[in-house]
Design an enzyme around this catalytic site. Sequence first.
Site, PDB file in Angstrom:
ATOM      1  N   GLY A  17       5.259   5.261  -1.463  1.00 52.33           N
ATOM      2  CA  GLY A  17       4.508   5.412  -0.206  1.00 52.33           C
ATOM      3  C   GLY A  17       4.700   4.157   0.620  1.00 52.33           C
ATOM      4  O   GLY A  17       5.097   3.117   0.098  1.00 52.33           O
ATOM      5  N   PRO A  18       4.422   4.254   1.928  1.00 51.43           N
ATOM      6  CA  PRO A  18       4.654   3.100   2.806  1.00 51.43           C
ATOM      7  C   PRO A  18       3.661   1.961   2.582  1.00 51.43           C
ATOM      8  O   PRO A  18       2.673   2.115   1.848  1.00 51.43           O
ATOM      9  CB  PRO A  18       4.514   3.689   4.209  1.00 51.43           C
ATOM     10  CG  PRO A  18       3.772   4.955   4.047  1.00 51.43           C
ATOM     11  CD  PRO A  18       4.013   5.452   2.670  1.00 51.43           C
ATOM     12  N   SER A  19       3.929   0.849   3.226  1.00 51.92           N
ATOM     13  CA  SER A  19       3.080  -0.331   3.090  1.00 51.92           C
ATOM     14  C   SER A  19       1.645  -0.025   3.516  1.00 51.92           C
ATOM     15  O   SER A  19       1.419   0.613   4.544  1.00 51.92           O
ATOM     16  CB  SER A  19       3.674  -1.432   3.984  1.00 51.92           C
ATOM     17  OG  SER A  19       2.963  -2.614   3.809  1.00 51.92           O
ATOM     18  N   GLY A  20       0.703  -0.455   2.707  1.00 56.51           N
ATOM     19  CA  GLY A  20      -0.715  -0.252   3.020  1.00 56.51           C
ATOM     20  C   GLY A  20      -1.257   1.100   2.598  1.00 56.51           C
ATOM     21  O   GLY A  20      -2.440   1.389   2.796  1.00 56.51           O
ATOM     22  N   ALA A  21      -0.422   1.941   1.986  1.00 55.58           N
ATOM     23  CA  ALA A  21      -0.904   3.268   1.560  1.00 55.58           C
ATOM     24  C   ALA A  21      -1.850   3.158   0.367  1.00 55.58           C
ATOM     25  O   ALA A  21      -2.698   4.038   0.159  1.00 55.58           O
ATOM     26  CB  ALA A  21       0.275   4.172   1.219  1.00 55.58           C
ATOM     27  N   GLY A  22      -1.704   2.093  -0.434  1.00 55.74           N
ATOM     28  CA  GLY A  22      -2.604   1.907  -1.570  1.00 55.74           C
ATOM     29  C   GLY A  22      -1.913   1.886  -2.919  1.00 55.74           C
ATOM     30  O   GLY A  22      -2.572   2.040  -3.961  1.00 55.74           O
ATOM     31  N   LYS A  23      -0.612   1.655  -2.951  1.00 59.48           N
ATOM     32  CA  LYS A  23       0.126   1.659  -4.223  1.00 59.48           C
ATOM     33  C   LYS A  23      -0.345   0.553  -5.164  1.00 59.48           C
ATOM     34  O   LYS A  23      -0.608   0.799  -6.343  1.00 59.48           O
ATOM     35  CB  LYS A  23       1.651   1.456  -3.973  1.00 59.48           C
ATOM     36  CG  LYS A  23       2.275   2.489  -3.066  1.00 59.48           C
ATOM     37  CD  LYS A  23       3.758   2.243  -2.856  1.00 59.48           C
ATOM     38  CE  LYS A  23       4.094   0.924  -2.204  1.00 59.48           C
ATOM     39  NZ  LYS A  23       3.599   0.772  -0.818  1.00 59.48           N
ATOM     40  N   THR A  24      -0.435  -0.672  -4.642  1.00 58.34           N
ATOM     41  CA  THR A  24      -0.798  -1.809  -5.500  1.00 58.34           C
ATOM     42  C   THR A  24      -2.207  -1.634  -6.056  1.00 58.34           C
ATOM     43  O   THR A  24      -2.447  -1.862  -7.250  1.00 58.34           O
ATOM     44  CB  THR A  24      -0.715  -3.127  -4.694  1.00 58.34           C
ATOM     45  OG1 THR A  24       0.550  -3.180  -4.044  1.00 58.34           O
ATOM     46  CG2 THR A  24      -0.876  -4.340  -5.579  1.00 58.34           C
ATOM     47  N   SER A  91      10.127   2.710  -2.175  1.00 60.17           N
ATOM     48  CA  SER A  91      11.186   3.680  -2.513  1.00 60.17           C
ATOM     49  C   SER A  91      11.273   4.797  -1.472  1.00 60.17           C
ATOM     50  O   SER A  91      10.914   5.945  -1.755  1.00 60.17           O
ATOM     51  CB  SER A  91      11.007   4.236  -3.933  1.00 60.17           C
ATOM     52  OG  SER A  91       9.704   4.647  -4.217  1.00 60.17           O
TER      53      SER A  91
HETATM   54  N1  LIG Z   1      10.729  -3.799   6.998  1.00 62.50           N
HETATM   55  C1  LIG Z   1       9.954  -3.626   5.924  1.00 62.50           C
HETATM   56  N2  LIG Z   1       9.735  -2.374   5.463  1.00 62.50           N
HETATM   57  C2  LIG Z   1       8.946  -2.199   4.387  1.00 62.50           C
HETATM   58  N3  LIG Z   1       8.320  -3.194   3.713  1.00 62.50           N
HETATM   59  C3  LIG Z   1       8.521  -4.456   4.128  1.00 62.50           C
HETATM   60  C4  LIG Z   1       9.337  -4.728   5.246  1.00 62.50           C
HETATM   61  N4  LIG Z   1       9.352  -6.067   5.427  1.00 62.50           N
HETATM   62  C5  LIG Z   1       8.577  -6.604   4.470  1.00 62.50           C
HETATM   63  N5  LIG Z   1       8.062  -5.634   3.679  1.00 62.50           N
HETATM   64  C6  LIG Z   1       7.215  -5.877   2.501  1.00 62.50           C
HETATM   65  O1  LIG Z   1       8.055  -5.677   1.362  1.00 62.50           O
HETATM   66  C7  LIG Z   1       7.245  -5.241   0.277  1.00 62.50           C
HETATM   67  C8  LIG Z   1       8.064  -4.704  -0.891  1.00 62.50           C
HETATM   68  O2  LIG Z   1       8.732  -3.546  -0.630  1.00 62.50           O
HETATM   69  P1  LIG Z   1       9.401  -2.651  -1.798  1.00 62.50           P
HETATM   70  O3  LIG Z   1      10.271  -3.459  -2.672  1.00 62.50           O
HETATM   71  O4  LIG Z   1       8.323  -1.861  -2.451  1.00 62.50           O
HETATM   72  O5  LIG Z   1      10.259  -1.708  -0.826  1.00 62.50           O
HETATM   73  S1  LIG Z   1      11.598  -0.893  -0.986  1.00 62.50           S
HETATM   74  O6  LIG Z   1      11.418   0.112  -2.063  1.00 62.50           O
HETATM   75  O7  LIG Z   1      12.701  -1.821  -1.261  1.00 62.50           O
HETATM   76  O8  LIG Z   1      11.778  -0.212   0.331  1.00 62.50           O
HETATM   77  C9  LIG Z   1       6.273  -4.286   0.937  1.00 62.50           C
HETATM   78  O9  LIG Z   1       5.149  -4.289   0.093  1.00 62.50           O
HETATM   79  P2  LIG Z   1       3.905  -3.267   0.150  1.00 62.50           P
HETATM   80  O10 LIG Z   1       3.162  -3.670   1.399  1.00 62.50           O
HETATM   81  O11 LIG Z   1       3.141  -3.589  -1.098  1.00 62.50           O
HETATM   82  O12 LIG Z   1       4.406  -1.867   0.182  1.00 62.50           O
HETATM   83  C10 LIG Z   1       6.031  -4.951   2.310  1.00 62.50           C
HETATM   84  O13 LIG Z   1       4.887  -5.732   2.288  1.00 62.50           O
HETATM   85  N1  LIG Z   2      -8.735   4.947  -2.065  1.00 56.67           N
HETATM   86  C1  LIG Z   2      -7.987   3.855  -1.910  1.00 56.67           C
HETATM   87  N2  LIG Z   2      -6.873   3.687  -2.650  1.00 56.67           N
HETATM   88  C2  LIG Z   2      -6.101   2.589  -2.493  1.00 56.67           C
HETATM   89  N3  LIG Z   2      -6.374   1.578  -1.601  1.00 56.67           N
HETATM   90  C3  LIG Z   2      -7.462   1.697  -0.844  1.00 56.67           C
HETATM   91  C4  LIG Z   2      -8.315   2.823  -0.964  1.00 56.67           C
HETATM   92  N4  LIG Z   2      -9.313   2.677  -0.082  1.00 56.67           N
HETATM   93  C5  LIG Z   2      -9.112   1.510   0.549  1.00 56.67           C
HETATM   94  N5  LIG Z   2      -8.006   0.895   0.102  1.00 56.67           N
HETATM   95  C6  LIG Z   2      -7.519  -0.404   0.601  1.00 56.67           C
HETATM   96  O1  LIG Z   2      -6.269  -0.220   1.256  1.00 56.67           O
HETATM   97  C7  LIG Z   2      -5.410  -1.349   1.051  1.00 56.67           C
HETATM   98  C8  LIG Z   2      -4.134  -0.860   0.420  1.00 56.67           C
HETATM   99  O2  LIG Z   2      -3.278  -1.951   0.175  1.00 56.67           O
HETATM  100  P1  LIG Z   2      -2.269  -2.010  -1.051  1.00 56.67           P
HETATM  101  O3  LIG Z   2      -2.885  -1.444  -2.283  1.00 56.67           O
HETATM  102  O4  LIG Z   2      -1.730  -3.413  -1.095  1.00 56.67           O
HETATM  103  O5  LIG Z   2      -1.134  -0.993  -0.524  1.00 56.67           O
HETATM  104  P2  LIG Z   2       0.430  -0.969  -0.782  1.00 56.67           P
HETATM  105  O6  LIG Z   2       0.681  -1.598  -2.142  1.00 56.67           O
HETATM  106  O7  LIG Z   2       0.797   0.494  -0.736  1.00 56.67           O
HETATM  107  O8  LIG Z   2       1.047  -1.755   0.326  1.00 56.67           O
HETATM  108  C9  LIG Z   2      -6.184  -2.324   0.163  1.00 56.67           C
HETATM  109  O9  LIG Z   2      -6.774  -3.295   0.981  1.00 56.67           O
HETATM  110  C10 LIG Z   2      -7.254  -1.437  -0.492  1.00 56.67           C
HETATM  111  O10 LIG Z   2      -8.429  -2.136  -0.788  1.00 56.67           O
END
Ligand SMILES: Nc1ncnc2c1ncn2[C@@H]1O[C@H](COP(=O)(O)OS(=O)(=O)O)[C@@H](OP(=O)(O)O)[C@H]1O
Ligand SMILES: Nc1ncnc2c1ncn2[C@@H]1O[C@H](COP(=O)(O)OP(=O)(O)O)[C@@H](O)[C@H]1O
Length: 181
Positions: A17-24, A91
């Site tokens: 899922g995209p960044s901020g979706a809640g994977k971590t 991914s």
């Molecule tokens: N352009 C762009 N697009 C997407 N993500 C970006 C980008 N630049 C930096 N980041 C940060 O990189 C974090 C790690 O990404 P991943 O290794 O999970 O991504 S990938 O599978 O290689 O696409 C990813 O982490 P998460 O926020 O935890 O998803 C982002 O914070």
């Molecule tokens: N139901 C939920 N599941 C996952 N994250 C949530 C949820 N509700 C709120 N959040 C918040 O959304 C943010 C998601 O960030 P993060 O887990 O780092 O996402 P990702 O790893 O996909 O970038 C966190 O600040 C988390 O506290």
Amino acid sequence: MKGLKNLEKGFTIWLTGPSGAGKTTLAVKLARKLMEMGYRVEILDGDTIRKTLYPELGFSKEAREMHNRVVIHMAKLLSRNGVIAIVSLISPYRAVREYARNEIGNFIEVYVYAPLEVRIQRDPKGLYAKALRGEIRGLTGYDGVYEEPENPEVRVDSSKMTPEEEVEAVIARARELGYLP
Ligand SMILES: Nc1ncnc2c1ncn2[C@@H]1O[C@H](COP(=O)(O)OS(=O)(=O)O)[C@@H](OP(=O)(O)O)[C@H]1O
Ligand SMILES: Nc1ncnc2c1ncn2[C@@H]1O[C@H](COP(=O)(O)OP(=O)(O)O)[C@@H](O)[C@H]1O
């Protein structure tokens, strides 16, 4: 302390899922729950692996594919040795996730979804703010490609479910698939 339970075969929980979706967030809660249940667990986090192995790699299609293949290999080694590998990786490409499924075998694809406006509001790393200001390009799920899973084993909507509900949904599916007793 509780003894470790040995799974005959491990499996991989693939959080995409995209960044901020809640994977971590989901990865950490799932790991905690599965460890409490007595299983051996490893989290493979895309961001952490990038920073440790190749901090300068970048986000081109080729770079992401290479990086994803490294993670697939790690997950495969862990899974076949009785560990539950939890992968937290954007991914974005369907073909790479299909390759992961075929390579790893015991595989649960979890689509971690949240609407764009919710991700922009959360913006845990300030990336959407940068993208909105035009300071970065190709942010996945904003102006970069994200190919949504068509048939994931689990889809969680983190704007509607609590992390605990998400954990329960994944564990229930793992049981249905026979990966957990
Ligand atoms: N352009 C762009 N697009 C997407 N993500 C970006 C980008 N630049 C930096 N980041 C940060 O990189 C974090 C790690 O990404 P991943 O290794 O999970 O991504 S990938 O599978 O290689 O696409 C990813 O982490 P998460 O926020 O935890 O998803 C982002 O914070
Ligand atoms: N139901 C939920 N599941 C996952 N994250 C949530 C949820 N509700 C709120 N959040 C918040 O959304 C943010 C998601 O960030 P993060 O887990 O780092 O996402 P990702 O790893 O996909 O970038 C966190 O600040 C988390 O506290």
